[in-house]
Design a protein around this motif. Sequence first.
Motif, short mmCIF file in Angstrom:
data_model
loop_
_atom_site.label_atom_id
_atom_site.label_comp_id
_atom_site.label_asym_id
_atom_site.label_seq_id
_atom_site.Cartn_x
_atom_site.Cartn_y
_atom_site.Cartn_z
N HIS A 1 -7.37 1.61 2.39
CA HIS A 1 -6.56 2.88 1.75
C HIS A 1 -7.24 2.83 0.50
O HIS A 1 -8.09 4.68 -0.21
CB HIS A 1 -5.87 2.98 1.57
N CYS B 1 -0.12 2.97 3.90
CA CYS B 1 0.53 2.11 5.05
C CYS B 1 1.54 1.56 5.41
O CYS B 1 2.09 0.56 6.06
CB CYS B 1 -0.84 2.41 6.04
N CYS C 1 -4.22 -0.85 -0.03
CA CYS C 1 -4.57 -1.74 0.71
C CYS C 1 -6.04 -1.91 0.56
O CYS C 1 -6.29 -0.33 0.08
CB CYS C 1 -4.34 -1.98 2.17
N CYS D 1 1.13 -1.59 0.37
CA CYS D 1 0.00 0.51 -0.19
C CYS D 1 0.94 1.43 -0.30
O CYS D 1 1.25 1.27 0.47
CB CYS D 1 -0.89 0.34 1.64
ZN LIG Z 1 -2.75 1.28 3.43
#
Ligand SMILES: [Zn+2]
Length: 77
Positions: free
Chosen positions: A46, A33, A43, A30
Amino acid sequence: MRKRIEDEFTTLSISRQRKYQLRMQRDKRCTECGEKAEQGSRCLKHLIKARERQRDKRGLKRRYLNTLSYRLESIAA
Ligand SMILES: [Zn+2]
């Protein structure tokens, strides 16, 4: 002190944030994050956040239900 990361992005004159994003992308994680991102650039959490943020910003009304984030959402539910 930590040794600085030496890779293909080290010498590019772009922001640290952009380098982070490019590294995450390269490692299939991601871009926000660092979680594992199975598909796409973020991810699931997100992906959804980015989708809703863009809807807001652009004043979109339709939902494209075949889009990756909706499909992953329905699998996760
Ligand atoms: Zn993320």
